[in-house]
Motif scaffolding. Structure first.
Motif, PDB file in Angstrom:
ATOM      1  N   ILE A 163       0.835  -1.203   0.000  1.00 30.15           N
ATOM      2  CA  ILE A 163       0.000   0.000   0.000  1.00 30.15           C
ATOM      3  C   ILE A 163       0.869   1.252   0.000  1.00 30.15           C
ATOM      4  N   SER A 164       1.921   1.242   0.808  1.00 30.93           N
ATOM      5  CA  SER A 164       2.825   2.391   0.843  1.00 30.93           C
ATOM      6  C   SER A 164       3.484   2.598  -0.515  1.00 30.93           C
ATOM      7  N   PHE A 165       3.939   1.516  -1.127  1.00 31.25           N
ATOM      8  CA  PHE A 165       4.623   1.594  -2.416  1.00 31.25           C
ATOM      9  C   PHE A 165       3.687   2.082  -3.517  1.00 31.25           C
ATOM     10  N   LEU A 166       2.498   1.482  -3.608  1.00 33.08           N
ATOM     11  CA  LEU A 166       1.558   1.857  -4.663  1.00 33.08           C
ATOM     12  C   LEU A 166       1.029   3.275  -4.467  1.00 33.08           C
ATOM     13  N   SER A 167       0.862   3.669  -3.214  1.00 32.21           N
ATOM     14  CA  SER A 167       0.405   5.029  -2.924  1.00 32.21           C
ATOM     15  C   SER A 167       1.431   6.045  -3.416  1.00 32.21           C
ATOM     16  N   GLU A 168       2.705   5.763  -3.167  1.00 30.97           N
ATOM     17  CA  GLU A 168       3.762   6.668  -3.614  1.00 30.97           C
ATOM     18  C   GLU A 168       3.851   6.718  -5.137  1.00 30.97           C
ATOM     19  N   LYS A 169       3.415   5.626  -5.791  1.00 28.96           N
ATOM     20  CA  LYS A 169       3.412   5.589  -7.260  1.00 28.96           C
ATOM     21  C   LYS A 169       2.225   6.343  -7.846  1.00 28.96           C
ATOM     22  N   GLY A 170       1.303   6.771  -6.972  1.00 27.43           N
ATOM     23  CA  GLY A 170       0.171   7.556  -7.431  1.00 27.43           C
ATOM     24  C   GLY A 170      -1.133   6.812  -7.580  1.00 27.43           C
ATOM     25  N   TYR A 171      -1.160   5.532  -7.215  1.00 28.14           N
ATOM     26  CA  TYR A 171      -2.410   4.773  -7.279  1.00 28.14           C
ATOM     27  C   TYR A 171      -3.362   5.224  -6.174  1.00 28.14           C
ATOM     28  N   PHE A 172      -4.670   5.125  -6.438  1.00 29.27           N
ATOM     29  CA  PHE A 172      -5.686   5.336  -5.411  1.00 29.27           C
ATOM     30  C   PHE A 172      -6.076   3.968  -4.865  1.00 29.27           C
ATOM     31  N   LEU A 173      -6.110   3.856  -3.542  1.00 25.40           N
ATOM     32  CA  LEU A 173      -6.288   2.554  -2.913  1.00 25.40           C
ATOM     33  C   LEU A 173      -7.462   2.559  -1.946  1.00 25.40           C
ATOM     34  N   ASN A 174      -8.380   1.638  -2.153  1.00 27.94           N
ATOM     35  CA  ASN A 174      -9.452   1.368  -1.202  1.00 27.94           C
ATOM     36  C   ASN A 174      -9.089   0.090  -0.466  1.00 27.94           C
ATOM     37  N   VAL A 175      -8.887   0.172   0.835  1.00 30.99           N
ATOM     38  CA  VAL A 175      -8.373  -0.947   1.617  1.00 30.99           C
ATOM     39  C   VAL A 175      -9.476  -1.494   2.518  1.00 30.99           C
ATOM     40  N   LEU A 176      -9.701  -2.809   2.414  1.00 27.73           N
ATOM     41  CA  LEU A 176     -10.701  -3.449   3.259  1.00 27.73           C
ATOM     42  C   LEU A 176     -10.072  -3.823   4.594  1.00 27.73           C
ATOM     43  N   THR A 177     -10.777  -3.513   5.677  1.00 31.52           N
ATOM     44  CA  THR A 177     -10.282  -3.826   7.011  1.00 31.52           C
ATOM     45  C   THR A 177     -11.426  -4.338   7.874  1.00 31.52           C
ATOM     46  N   ARG A 178     -11.111  -5.257   8.771  1.00 29.61           N
ATOM     47  CA  ARG A 178     -12.149  -5.841   9.629  1.00 29.61           C
ATOM     48  C   ARG A 178     -12.523  -4.916  10.779  1.00 29.61           C
ATOM     49  N   LYS A 179     -11.617  -4.030  11.150  1.00 27.39           N
ATOM     50  CA  LYS A 179     -11.854  -3.138  12.279  1.00 27.39           C
ATOM     51  C   LYS A 179     -11.990  -1.708  11.786  1.00 27.39           C
ATOM     52  N   PRO A 180     -12.731  -0.878  12.522  1.00 25.39           N
ATOM     53  CA  PRO A 180     -12.848   0.538  12.138  1.00 25.39           C
ATOM     54  C   PRO A 180     -11.471   1.169  12.011  1.00 25.39           C
ATOM     55  N   PHE A 181     -11.292   1.970  10.988  1.00 24.86           N
ATOM     56  CA  PHE A 181      -9.987   2.560  10.682  1.00 24.86           C
ATOM     57  C   PHE A 181     -10.210   3.987  10.234  1.00 24.86           C
ATOM     58  N   SER A 182      -9.205   4.842  10.453  1.00 23.45           N
ATOM     59  CA  SER A 182      -9.294   6.197   9.933  1.00 23.45           C
ATOM     60  C   SER A 182      -9.598   6.120   8.446  1.00 23.45           C
ATOM     61  N   ASN A 183     -10.677   6.760   8.007  1.00 18.88           N
ATOM     62  CA  ASN A 183     -11.225   6.512   6.671  1.00 18.88           C
ATOM     63  C   ASN A 183     -10.357   7.038   5.531  1.00 18.88           C
ATOM     64  N   THR A 184      -9.592   8.085   5.781  1.00 19.98           N
ATOM     65  CA  THR A 184      -8.837   8.681   4.682  1.00 19.98           C
ATOM     66  C   THR A 184      -7.406   8.993   5.108  1.00 19.98           C
ATOM     67  N   ASN A 185      -6.480   8.685   4.212  1.00 18.78           N
ATOM     68  CA  ASN A 185      -5.083   9.019   4.448  1.00 18.78           C
ATOM     69  C   ASN A 185      -4.454   9.303   3.089  1.00 18.78           C
TER      70      ASN A 185
END
Length: 302
Positions: A18-40
Motif C-alpha cells: 500500500i505504501s509503495f503503490l500510494s507513492e506511485k500515485g495509485y488510489f487505494l481502497n483498503v478493506l479492514t475488519r476493524k474501524p480505521f481512519s477513513n482517509t489518508n
C-alpha cells in the motif's frame, strides 16, 4: 490513475504494498475488519466482515482492480485440526465473498491479483526444479494452495484477467522470517534448521511490491507465476550468508530436526523441507529483479 481495492492490506506484505503503490500515485481502497481512519491521502479504508458476508459497497466505487492478500499466517501456530480449518477458510471465504459482490453487483473489474505460495509443490526436498506446470503436492501445503488458487480462478472463468503469485519466503527487515532470526544471528547463533540441505525459495520485499506494480502496468501478464528469486539457496546457505552479513560466524550445530518437530508438530515440515522453484516464466515477461542474490538482499537491511 488506476483505483485498486486491496483485501488483506494491513498485514506484513499489505503495509509495504500500500505504501509503495500510494507513492506511485495509485488510489487505494483498503478493506479492514476493524474501524480505521477513513482517509489518508489517496488511501481510503472500508470495513468488511467475512463471517457475516458483508462488504461496504462504497469500497468498489471507481475500482477496476482487486488485489487479494488475505489468509491467516500459516507459520504462526501449530497445525491442529482447528487451525487447519482456519488457514483454509481464511483464504477461500474471503475470495468467495469478493467474487460474490463482483458477480452480484456487476462491478466493472478487469484485473484480479491473488496470492498463493510455493507450498503448492509440497513439503519435499529434491533437486528437481518446480515450475508453474508442475502438479500440486499430495500434502496439506499442496492441498491448501490448490484450493486457494481454485477460488481465485472464479474470476478468470468470468473473463477477468487473473494473476496468481506463488510466493516464496518474503524477506523484509520489519517482519517475517528475517525479523525472527536476525536477533539470534546477531548473537552468533547458527539459525539453520534440521539438515540445512532443504532449499529456501525466497524473494525480497522490495522486488515483490515491484512485481505487483509490473502486473498492474502490463496487461499481457496473466495466469500463475512463481514469485521467487533466481538464487537457489539451502537453509545452510541462508544461515551462513546472514551471519556473514552481520560480521558473525558460528560453530554451533544446526537446530536438530527432532526439536523442530517437538516444538512445531506437523508444521515442522514447512521448516525442514523445501525444493528449488523456477522464476523463468516471470522473467520472460520482462520483469527484472533488483535484489536477486541473498547477499545483496540481506546487506540492504543493515
Amino acid at each position: 490513475m488506476k483505483k485498486i481495492l486491496v483485501a488483506g492490506g494491513t498485514g506484513f506484505v499489505g503495509k509495504h504494498l500500500i505504501s509503495f503503490l500510494s507513492e506511485k500515485g495509485y488510489f487505494l481502497n483498503v478493506l479492514t475488519r476493524k474501524p480505521f481512519s477513513n482517509t489518508n491521502g489517496n488511501i481510503h479504508y472500508y470495513q468488511w466482515d467475512i463471517e457475516n458476508q458483508m462488504i461496504d459497497q462504497n469500497a468498489f466505487d471507481g475500482v477496476d482492480t482487486i488485489i487479494n492478500l488475505t489468509g491467516a499466517n500459516i507459520g504462526e501456530k501449530r497445525w491442529t485440526s482447528k487451525r487447519k480449518k482456519v488457514l483454509l477458510e481464511s483464504r477461500i471465504q474471503s475470495i468467495n465473498l469478493l467474487y460474490k459482490y463482483v458477480a452480484t453487483h456487476n462491478y466493472n473489474i478487469n484485473t484480479f491479483i491473488s496470492s498463493s505460495a510455493v507450498g503448492y509443490y509440497g513439503a519435499i526436498t529434491t533437486d528437481n526444479i518446480f515450475n508453474e506446470t508442475s502438479e500440486n503436492a499430495n500434502d496439506f501445503l499442496g492441498f491448501i494452495c490448490k484450493k486457494w488458487e481454485d477460488a481465485a480462478m472464479q474470476f478468470q472463468a468470468s473473463g477477468i484477467r487473473t494473476v496468481i503469485l506463488r510466493k516464496g519466503v518474503i524477506l523484509g527487515n520489519d517482519g517475517g522470517m528475517y525479523k525472527k532470526l536476525v536477533p539470534l544471528a546477531k548473537l552468533g547463533i547458527n539459525v539453520s534448521l534440521g539438515s540445512g540441505k532443504q532449499y529456501l525459495p525466497w524473494i525480497d520485499m522490495h522486488d515483490l511490491v515491484r512485481i505487483y506494480d509490473f502486473v498492474l502496468s502490463n496487461l499481457q501478464v496473466n495466469g500463475i507465476y512463481n514469485t521467487v528469486s533466481s538464487n537457489h539457496i539451502t537453509m545452510n546457505d541462508f544461515s551462513k550468508t546472514m551471519l556473514q552479513a552481520l560480521g558473525k560466524q558460528s560453530f554451533l550445530p544446526n537446530v536438530p530436526s527432532f526439536l523442530i518437530r517437538f516444538v512445531f508438530g506437523e508444521m515442522a515440515v514447512m521448516l525442514l523441507e523445501g525444493s528449488k522453484v523456477s522464476n523463468e516464466k516471470l522473467k520472460n515477461t520482462g520483469f527484472t529483479f533488483d535484489f536477486d542474490s541473498l547477499k545483496m538482499a540481506l546487506n540492504r537491511f543493515l
